[in-house]
Enzyme design. Structure first.
Site, mmCIF file in Angstrom:
data_model
loop_
_atom_site.group_PDB
_atom_site.id
_atom_site.type_symbol
_atom_site.label_atom_id
_atom_site.label_comp_id
_atom_site.label_asym_id
_atom_site.label_seq_id
_atom_site.Cartn_x
_atom_site.Cartn_y
_atom_site.Cartn_z
ATOM 1 N N ASP A 35 0.823 -1.222 0.000
ATOM 2 C CA ASP A 35 0.000 0.000 0.000
ATOM 3 C C ASP A 35 0.854 1.268 0.000
ATOM 4 O OD1 ASP A 35 0.952 0.193 2.570
ATOM 5 O OD2 ASP A 35 -1.005 0.229 3.542
ATOM 6 N N TYR A 144 4.072 -4.643 18.783
ATOM 7 C CA TYR A 144 4.640 -5.186 17.546
ATOM 8 C C TYR A 144 5.085 -6.640 17.747
ATOM 9 C CZ TYR A 144 8.260 -5.914 13.957
ATOM 10 O OH TYR A 144 9.033 -6.431 12.952
ATOM 11 N N VAL A 188 21.764 1.297 11.736
ATOM 12 C CA VAL A 188 22.833 1.304 10.724
ATOM 13 C C VAL A 188 22.525 2.341 9.648
ATOM 14 C CG1 VAL A 188 23.971 -0.033 8.910
ATOM 15 C CG2 VAL A 188 23.493 -1.103 11.111
HETATM 16 N N1 NAD Z 1 14.061 -4.462 9.376
HETATM 17 C C1 NAD Z 1 14.215 -5.330 10.388
HETATM 18 O O1 NAD Z 1 15.225 -5.280 11.096
HETATM 19 C C2 NAD Z 1 13.177 -6.394 10.639
HETATM 20 C C3 NAD Z 1 13.396 -7.281 11.706
HETATM 21 C C4 NAD Z 1 12.430 -8.266 11.962
HETATM 22 C C5 NAD Z 1 11.315 -8.374 11.154
HETATM 23 N N2 NAD Z 1 11.114 -7.486 10.138
HETATM 24 C C6 NAD Z 1 9.903 -7.638 9.325
HETATM 25 O O2 NAD Z 1 10.255 -7.694 7.953
HETATM 26 C C7 NAD Z 1 9.198 -7.138 7.163
HETATM 27 C C8 NAD Z 1 9.742 -6.041 6.258
HETATM 28 O O3 NAD Z 1 10.279 -4.989 7.068
HETATM 29 P P1 NAD Z 1 11.116 -3.759 6.469
HETATM 30 O O4 NAD Z 1 12.180 -3.443 7.450
HETATM 31 O O5 NAD Z 1 11.476 -4.047 5.062
HETATM 32 O O6 NAD Z 1 10.022 -2.596 6.597
HETATM 33 P P2 NAD Z 1 9.375 -1.657 5.467
HETATM 34 O O7 NAD Z 1 8.508 -0.681 6.214
HETATM 35 O O8 NAD Z 1 10.416 -1.129 4.559
HETATM 36 O O9 NAD Z 1 8.459 -2.674 4.647
HETATM 37 C C9 NAD Z 1 7.103 -2.951 4.963
HETATM 38 C C10 NAD Z 1 6.305 -2.809 3.683
HETATM 39 O O10 NAD Z 1 4.931 -3.168 3.955
HETATM 40 C C11 NAD Z 1 4.079 -2.215 3.332
HETATM 41 N N3 NAD Z 1 2.809 -2.190 4.072
HETATM 42 C C12 NAD Z 1 2.587 -1.725 5.328
HETATM 43 N N4 NAD Z 1 1.299 -1.885 5.677
HETATM 44 C C13 NAD Z 1 0.688 -2.473 4.620
HETATM 45 C C14 NAD Z 1 -0.649 -2.896 4.361
HETATM 46 N N5 NAD Z 1 -1.639 -2.731 5.266
HETATM 47 N N6 NAD Z 1 -0.934 -3.458 3.161
HETATM 48 C C15 NAD Z 1 0.032 -3.614 2.219
HETATM 49 N N7 NAD Z 1 1.308 -3.234 2.417
HETATM 50 C C16 NAD Z 1 1.638 -2.671 3.600
HETATM 51 C C17 NAD Z 1 4.836 -0.905 3.385
HETATM 52 O O11 NAD Z 1 4.395 0.059 2.433
HETATM 53 C C18 NAD Z 1 6.267 -1.369 3.124
HETATM 54 O O12 NAD Z 1 6.577 -1.387 1.744
HETATM 55 C C19 NAD Z 1 8.145 -6.642 8.157
HETATM 56 O O13 NAD Z 1 7.178 -7.668 8.310
HETATM 57 C C20 NAD Z 1 8.931 -6.484 9.441
HETATM 58 O O14 NAD Z 1 8.099 -6.581 10.571
HETATM 59 C C21 NAD Z 1 12.016 -6.499 9.860
#
Ligand code: NAD
Length: 316
Positions: A35, A144, A188
């Site tokens: 989204d 979360y 980072v």
């Molecule tokens: N970055 C980290 O260190 C980390 C660690 C553990 C888990 N995660 C998980 O990995 C996944 C990706 O994280 P990220 O760091 O790339 O974050 P990010 O915010 O870059 O990516 C999340 C994506 O989901 C989309 N999104 C959010 N709500 C939405 C909805 N209702 N419908 C459709 N799309 C939606 C956003 O637009 C975004 O593109 C997430 O599930 C996050 O919880 C990330």
């Protein structure tokens, strides 16, 4: 793996976009549902079909009818711990209800594999022992983390009731190119951005808090392994190496060739002190292990932010 139809949620985000690139590079057909709430259009791989849609939108059903995915890789989320504290219901709406809407479509479509981006940092809470394996008690201290734990519980239900083949990957702290440097997470990205742009980096607290920093390329490799595997359950994805925020600051400073001393700000209330994961199970079940040394991953990350800042990339 033969050519497959893969639906990636969150494919415009930091991790999801790298994953889409890798799936397409491996010859798969990829469709993205995102989204764009935090994701960026610039991250979208032009070879992927893109549906600008929330997981909560009923049109998700039409996407499944059109794409007919055999694999679903679920990375869309409200990914900010702090925002989840400010708005637990909003977080649960996207991270629990949105995941359930997706799971309902996935099981109706009888997908072969469902991969879920979970968290090893937020799910265990303050650890009893180091590094944490998957048997460590789950004591999330944020909405979360509670939502991620909840979705894992639902995944168990879908596996038992509908034979859904799923793998939940419990990531450590992920870093690398494309991470948002202006958010509250992603230390980072924040430090790298500040060092290449000559800003002032602030360390929250005394900098002795530790994290298990894992390169996004290794995270992608874990997803490819999970996609191909029959392993049902949750597996930690991390390096097993604990690095303090202060040590990280020094490493990024060296990678950036910056001449910057840290300033110390107030500690974030409720921030976890130490977090580090044992990824032995991923080695055993997925044949995965981390390959990128922290210094190499940091160099790639700093180079990315330097190029993004527009000074023509690394000088050496
Ligand atoms: N970055 C980290 O260190 C980390 C660690 C553990 C888990 N995660 C998980 O990995 C996944 C990706 O994280 P990220 O760091 O790339 O974050 P990010 O915010 O870059 O990516 C999340 C994506 O989901 C989309 N999104 C959010 N709500 C939405 C909805 N209702 N419908 C459709 N799309 C939606 C956003 O637009 C975004 O593109 C997430 O599930 C996050 O919880 C990330």
């Amino acid at each position: 793996m033969r050519n497959m139809k893969i639906l990636v949620t969150g494919g415009a985000g930091f991790i999801g976009s790298h994953l889409v690139d890798a799936y397409i590079g491996a010859g798969h057909d990829v469709a993205i549902v995102d989204d764009l709430s935090t994701g960026k259009r610039a991250n979208l791989n032009p070879k992927a079909a893109f549906f600008e849609l929330s997981l909560l939108d009923d049109k998700l059903k039409d996407v499944f009818a059109e794409v007919r995915p055999t694999i679903v890789n679920h990375h869309a989320a409200q990914a900010s711990v702090r925002r989840s504290v400010d708005d637990p219901a909003g977080d649960a709406n996207v991270n629990i209800i949105g995941s359930l809407k997706l799971l309902e479509q996935a099981r109706s479509a009888a997908v072969r594999k469902f991969v879920f981006a979970s968290t090893g940092g937020a799910i265990y809470g303050e650890q009893d022992y180091f590094p944490a394996d998957e048997a460590h008690p789950k004591r999330p201290v944020s909405p979360y983390g509670a939502a991620k734990a909840s979705v894992e519980t639902y995944l168990g239900f879908y596996a038992a009731e509908y034979n859904l083949n799923y793998t939940a990957l419990r990531y450590a702290n992920v870093y690398g190119p494309r991470q948002d440097p202006f958010g509250e997470a992603g230390v980072v990205a924040i430090f790298s951005q500040q060092m290449v742009s000559g800003g002032q980096a602030i360390i929250n607290g005394d900098g002795r808090q530790t994290r298990d920093f894992t390169y996004v390329g290794d995270i992608v490799a874990a997803n490819l392994a999970a996609t191909a595997s029959d392993f049902i359950g949750a597996a930690n994805i991390g390096t097993g190496v604990e690095t303090s925020v202060l040590a990280l600051f020094g490493l990024i400073k060296a990678a950036a060739g910056a001449d910057l001393e840290p300033r110390f700000g107030p500690a974030n209330p409720g921030e976890q002190e130490r977090s580090v994961l044992n990824a032995g199970l991923a080695g055993e079940k997925l044949g995965w292990r981390p390959r990128t040394a922290l210094t190499d991953g940091l160099r790639a990350t700093v180079d990315f932010f330097r190029a993004a800042a527009g000074d023509g990339g690394p000088v050496d």
